[in-house]
Scaffold this motif. Structure first.
Motif, PDB file in Angstrom:
ATOM      1  N   ASP A 198      17.387 -32.606  83.742  1.00 16.39           N
ATOM      2  CA  ASP A 198      15.980 -32.297  84.051  1.00 16.39           C
ATOM      3  C   ASP A 198      15.146 -33.396  85.244  1.00 16.39           C
ATOM      4  OD1 ASP A 198      14.553 -30.643  85.512  1.00 16.39           O
ATOM      5  OD2 ASP A 198      13.529 -29.816  83.485  1.00 16.39           O
ATOM      6  N   SER A 220      12.557 -27.020  82.839  1.00 16.66           N
ATOM      7  CA  SER A 220      13.109 -25.510  83.045  1.00 16.66           C
ATOM      8  C   SER A 220      12.851 -24.841  81.573  1.00 16.66           C
ATOM      9  CB  SER A 220      14.368 -25.712  83.630  1.00 16.66           C
ATOM     10  OG  SER A 220      15.095 -26.614  81.758  1.00 16.66           O
ATOM     11  N   THR A 273      14.710 -27.173  78.926  1.00  7.87           N
ATOM     12  CA  THR A 273      14.147 -28.673  78.807  1.00  7.87           C
ATOM     13  C   THR A 273      12.998 -28.745  77.362  1.00  7.87           C
ATOM     14  OG1 THR A 273      14.824 -29.510  80.741  1.00  7.87           O
ATOM     15  CG2 THR A 273      13.311 -30.661  79.506  1.00  7.87           C
TER      16      THR A 273
END
Length: 210
Positions: free
Chosen positions: A189, A119, A122
């Motif tokens: 994540d 993501s 992240t």
């Protein structure tokens, strides 16, 4: 003292994907459920877009240059060719990192094309952690459920450590030799720790991202 914010991104995509049976860089992302049309995006195009916070994105290719070049250029990235992929993945890492230094950057975010793109949150989290790390920290590596993953960020010192050893080396061994200079950052994540090598791995992604 914080580091300068500029960094490059390196995607290692020169592998032959023998266990997958097709180039993993070209796998549709995200994977589609049975009966649905596959995505027009690929692991490679999604990986490039996930790293647009970098000053530039560099993809290391091998014999698959002709197949990957159109995607790389259409996404605004650049490529460099590993002329001898039989030397292993570490040789591709060295080629990519040399190009980073040649382009005047002292830091790079490195990932593998067979890792699902993480993501934007992240990426931002890792970048901030790297910029604010103590000067004795040469690399920031994400960690999920105790597993280290990608992408990771390396500074000039770690880049030079990678470049000093033979092309047949293993990145993990170099990292272990400089363990005191690596900071592992827990992230929320799970995609950072996934490695997609087989058709079964790819099929199993649906349950991970749904």
């Amino acid at each position: 003292m914080t580091r300068a914010p500029g960094f490059a991104a390196v995607i290692l995509a020169a592998g032959e994907s023998s266990r997958m049976g097709r180039d993993k860089a070209l796998l549709p992302w995200p994977p589609s459920a049975a009966g649905r049309a596959p995505s027009s995006d690929t692991f490679l195009s999604a990986a490039i877009r996930s790293l647009t916070a970098a000053d530039f994105v560099l993809v290391v290719v091998g014999k698959n240059e002709a197949a990957l070049a159109p995607i790389i250029y259409s996404e605004g990235a650049s490529l460099v060719v590993n002329p001898d992929t039989s030397r292993g993945q570490f040789s591709s890492l060295q080629i990519g990192l040399r190009e980073v230094l040649n382009h005047g950057r002292d830091a790079a975010m490195v990932t593998l094309v067979d890792r699902p793109p993480v993501s934007a949150a992240t990426i931002h989290f890792l970048r901030v952690a790297f910029e604010n790390a103590d000067q004795h920290i040469w690399a920031i590596v994400p960690e999920f459920s105790g597993k280290h993953g990608h992408p990771y960020l390396v500074g000039r010192e770690m880049i030079e450590a990678f470049l000093r050893v033979p092309a047949t080396s293993i990145a993990r061994e170099v990292e272990h030799a400089h363990q005191a200079h690596i900071q592992y950052i827990p992230v929320d994540d799970p995609l950072v720790a996934l490695n997609i090598n087989t058709p079964e791995d790819y099929a199993g992604l649906l349950s991970r991202i749904s």
